[in-house]
Scaffold this motif. Structure first.
Motif, short mmCIF file in Angstrom:
data_model
loop_
_atom_site.label_atom_id
_atom_site.label_comp_id
_atom_site.label_asym_id
_atom_site.label_seq_id
_atom_site.Cartn_x
_atom_site.Cartn_y
_atom_site.Cartn_z
N ALA A 18 35.10 52.48 49.73
CA ALA A 18 36.06 51.58 50.38
C ALA A 18 36.26 50.36 49.51
N ALA A 19 37.38 49.67 49.72
CA ALA A 19 37.66 48.44 48.99
C ALA A 19 37.97 47.32 49.97
N LEU A 20 37.47 46.15 49.66
CA LEU A 20 37.75 44.93 50.43
C LEU A 20 38.58 44.02 49.54
N THR A 21 39.65 43.43 50.10
CA THR A 21 40.46 42.53 49.28
C THR A 21 40.62 41.16 49.95
N GLY A 22 40.89 40.16 49.10
CA GLY A 22 41.14 38.81 49.59
C GLY A 22 42.37 38.21 48.90
N ALA A 23 42.54 36.92 49.07
CA ALA A 23 43.76 36.24 48.62
C ALA A 23 44.08 36.48 47.15
N GLY A 24 43.04 36.70 46.33
CA GLY A 24 43.25 36.86 44.90
C GLY A 24 44.06 38.09 44.53
N ILE A 25 44.17 39.06 45.44
CA ILE A 25 44.98 40.23 45.10
C ILE A 25 46.46 39.93 45.35
N SER A 26 46.76 39.00 46.25
CA SER A 26 48.16 38.71 46.57
C SER A 26 48.70 37.52 45.78
N ALA A 27 47.83 36.73 45.21
CA ALA A 27 48.29 35.58 44.41
C ALA A 27 49.23 36.03 43.29
N PRO A 28 48.94 37.14 42.57
CA PRO A 28 49.89 37.56 41.52
C PRO A 28 51.26 37.98 42.06
N SER A 29 51.35 38.25 43.37
CA SER A 29 52.66 38.54 43.99
C SER A 29 53.38 37.26 44.39
N GLY A 30 52.70 36.12 44.21
CA GLY A 30 53.31 34.84 44.55
C GLY A 30 53.01 34.34 45.94
N VAL A 31 52.20 35.07 46.70
CA VAL A 31 51.88 34.64 48.07
C VAL A 31 51.01 33.38 48.00
N PRO A 32 51.43 32.32 48.69
CA PRO A 32 50.62 31.09 48.66
C PRO A 32 49.24 31.33 49.27
#
Ligand SMILES: [Zn+2]
Length: 264
Positions: A18-32
């Motif tokens: 399984a994988a757990l994700t946090g804000a750092g995966i969406s930052a490259p998409s520009g999500v604040p």
């Protein structure tokens, strides 16, 4: 052996991964981001977005929430190469589930994109492949009957003056996220914890691993014998428990990992 190959090998031979994700995966998409320099909470008062205020003053809560929603999702965001790599790994049977602390819905978008599906019915039972530990800010949920709806039409109604926006049943809609002071979704959290215990390979991607209950999942996985991989630009409190740590851009490391899984 290269450390990513170690990780790929562990995922390949795992019964459960399984994988757990946090804000750092969406930052490259520009999500604040919420926290940190120029995070959303630098510009908004967290105390105005509590569950208590939603119950006490739903009109005021919604008025402020619209501003927050605009700051967070005023632009449209697309899943990036890291979301897509995880979605493909899940589709191909390498990952049992993607657990996320994010509320931006990008993992669901990526899952739909790699499968060629339309984005899912917001009332569909969680299919177990994307577990949103803190909910989904692009949806709303009726506080009375529990019905979920796509958020945009409801946010528009609120912006047009329907404050607070209400469901056909008369109940008030709440953003479908876990507010401060609100209980976490028990079933989702339990499923996440049992996945961490059962996993033979566990990834933590773009999370600083400081916000519970997600923060302790990699350690739970490590304690139960999983090979743990962490990919995050900064160090995390779990780095010492991990077998592989990459302080690199998630949009480069994840496609590379997926490529290794494909190549054998
Ligand atoms: Zn309702």
């Amino acid at each position: 052996m290269d450390d990513l190959e170690t990780l790929a090998g562990a995922i390949r031979s795992a019964d459960t991964a399984a994988a757990l994700t946090g804000a750092g995966i969406s930052a490259p998409s520009g999500v604040p981001t919420f926290r940190g320099d120029d995070g959303v909470w630098e510009h908004f008062d967290e105390g105005q977005f509590t569950y208590g205020r939603f119950r006490r003053d739903p009109e005021g809560f919604w008025e402020d929430r619209l501003d927050l929603q605009e700051a967070m999702f005023g632009e449209e965001y697309e899943p990036n190469a890291a979301h897509e790599a995880l979605a493909a790994m899940e589709r191909d049977g390498h990952l049992e589930a993607v657990l996320t602390q994010n509320t931006d819905g990008l993992h669901r978008d990526a899952a739909a994109a790699v499968r060629g599906d339309e984005p899912g019915d917001p009332n569909a039972k969680a299919d177990g492949t994307v577990l949103e530990l803190h909910g989904n800010a692009r949806r709303v949920r009726c506080a009375d009957c529990g019905r979920r709806r796509e958020g945009d039409p409801i946010f528009e109604r609120a912006a047009d003056g329907e404050l607070p926006p209400t469901c056909d049943c008369g109940g008030v809609y709440k953003p479908d996220v876990v507010l401060f002071g609100e209980r976490l979704p028990g079933a989702v959290i339990q499923r996440a914890q049992s996945l961490a215990r059962e996993s033979d390979a566990f990834l933590a991607i773009g999370s600083s691993l400081v916000v519970e209950p997600a923060a302790s999942l990699p350690r739970v996985a490590a304690r139960n014998g999983a090979t743990v991989g962490i990919v995050n630009l900064e160090s995390t409190p779990c780095d010492d428990d991990a077998d592989v740590v990459r302080r690199e851009d998630v949009t480069e490391v994840l496609p590379e990992l997926r490529g290794l899984l494909e190549s054998k």
